[in-house]
Design an enzyme around this catalytic site. Structure first.
Site, PDB file in Angstrom:
ATOM      1  N   ASN A 197     -12.761  -0.207  -5.355  1.00 28.71           N
ATOM      2  CA  ASN A 197     -12.526  -0.582  -6.746  1.00 28.71           C
ATOM      3  C   ASN A 197     -13.729  -1.375  -7.278  1.00 28.71           C
ATOM      4  OD1 ASN A 197     -11.580  -1.585  -9.201  1.00 28.71           O
ATOM      5  ND2 ASN A 197     -10.104  -2.976  -8.271  1.00 28.71           N
ATOM      6  N   TYR A 226       0.839  -1.196   0.000  1.00 25.12           N
ATOM      7  CA  TYR A 226       0.000   0.000   0.000  1.00 25.12           C
ATOM      8  C   TYR A 226       0.874   1.248   0.000  1.00 25.12           C
ATOM      9  CZ  TYR A 226      -3.934  -3.056   1.102  1.00 25.12           C
ATOM     10  OH  TYR A 226      -4.894  -4.036   1.048  1.00 25.12           O
ATOM     11  N   CYS A 257      -6.415  -5.046  -7.827  1.00 26.50           N
ATOM     12  CA  CYS A 257      -6.162  -4.707  -6.428  1.00 26.50           C
ATOM     13  C   CYS A 257      -5.705  -5.932  -5.630  1.00 26.50           C
ATOM     14  CB  CYS A 257      -7.373  -4.047  -5.792  1.00 26.50           C
ATOM     15  SG  CYS A 257      -8.902  -4.944  -5.954  1.00 26.50           S
ATOM     16  N   HIS A 258      -5.885  -7.125  -6.186  1.00 25.75           N
ATOM     17  CA  HIS A 258      -5.385  -8.329  -5.503  1.00 25.75           C
ATOM     18  C   HIS A 258      -3.857  -8.344  -5.437  1.00 25.75           C
ATOM     19  CE1 HIS A 258      -5.680  -9.427  -9.802  1.00 25.75           C
ATOM     20  NE2 HIS A 258      -4.604 -10.186  -9.564  1.00 25.75           N
ATOM     21  N   GLU A 281      -1.228 -16.176 -10.928  1.00 21.61           N
ATOM     22  CA  GLU A 281      -0.258 -15.294 -11.569  1.00 21.61           C
ATOM     23  C   GLU A 281       1.189 -15.646 -11.217  1.00 21.61           C
ATOM     24  OE1 GLU A 281      -1.186 -11.189 -10.891  1.00 21.61           O
ATOM     25  OE2 GLU A 281      -3.196 -11.380 -11.744  1.00 21.61           O
TER      26      GLU A 281
END
Length: 158
Positions: free
Chosen positions: A118, A94, A126-127, A153
């Site tokens: 979001n 963050y 945002c993950h 990912e």
């Protein structure tokens, strides 16, 4: 003229709700929520989103190329624009996201608020944002989904 349309999409993360404005621009992607009033069900405007999400979940797509529109303050739009630049398979904190938009470190809570607001989960990643200590902090889609997305990912080991 209608306010827009919606469809549902079954994915490895469960059922997703997609909404679009009258021009067919994707306005939200959520994990199974109530359909906003005034929208009509129509899968046609979501063909590209469906195709790209299927490719993403198959591990074949690393960057979405969809027109997006979500309501938000200027600050939130800046956070979301910086978020859109976070590469597939990587994470940032963050604080790092705050620094990317030129906000002071004290703005970490505001950045978290922007991420929580979001409207476009998965396609606006945002993950990929984690705690300063490397912890997997909150995700509007649920922590289990965040883990599954980061594992898909390659940012986490399965």
């Amino acid at each position: 003229m209608t306010a827009g349309s919606f469809t549902h999409l079954d994915t490895p993360l469960g059922r997703l709700l997609l909404t679009a404005d009258q021009d067919g621009t994707l306005t939200s992607l959520h994990c199974a929520r109530d359909v906003p009033a005034g929208l009509r069900e129509d899968p046609e405007p979501f063909a590209a989103a469906r195709e790209q999400l299927d490719a993403y979940f198959a591990g074949e797509l690393r960057a979405f190329r969809l027109p997006l529109r979500g309501p938000g303050t200027e600050f939130r739009r800046r956070v979301w624009a910086a978020l859109d630049e976070v590469p597939y398979g990587s994470t940032l904190t963050y604080g790092e996201l705050a620094a990317r938009i030129g906000a002071p470190r004290a703005a970490v809570r505001a950045v978290g608020g922007a991420l929580g607001a979001n409207p476009l989960l998965i396609v606006r990643p945002c993950h990929r944002v984690i705690g300063a200590d490397g912890s997997l902090t909150g995700y509007a889609g649920g922590l289990d989904r965040k883990i599954r997305l980061l594992t898909l990912e390659g940012a986490l080991r399965g």
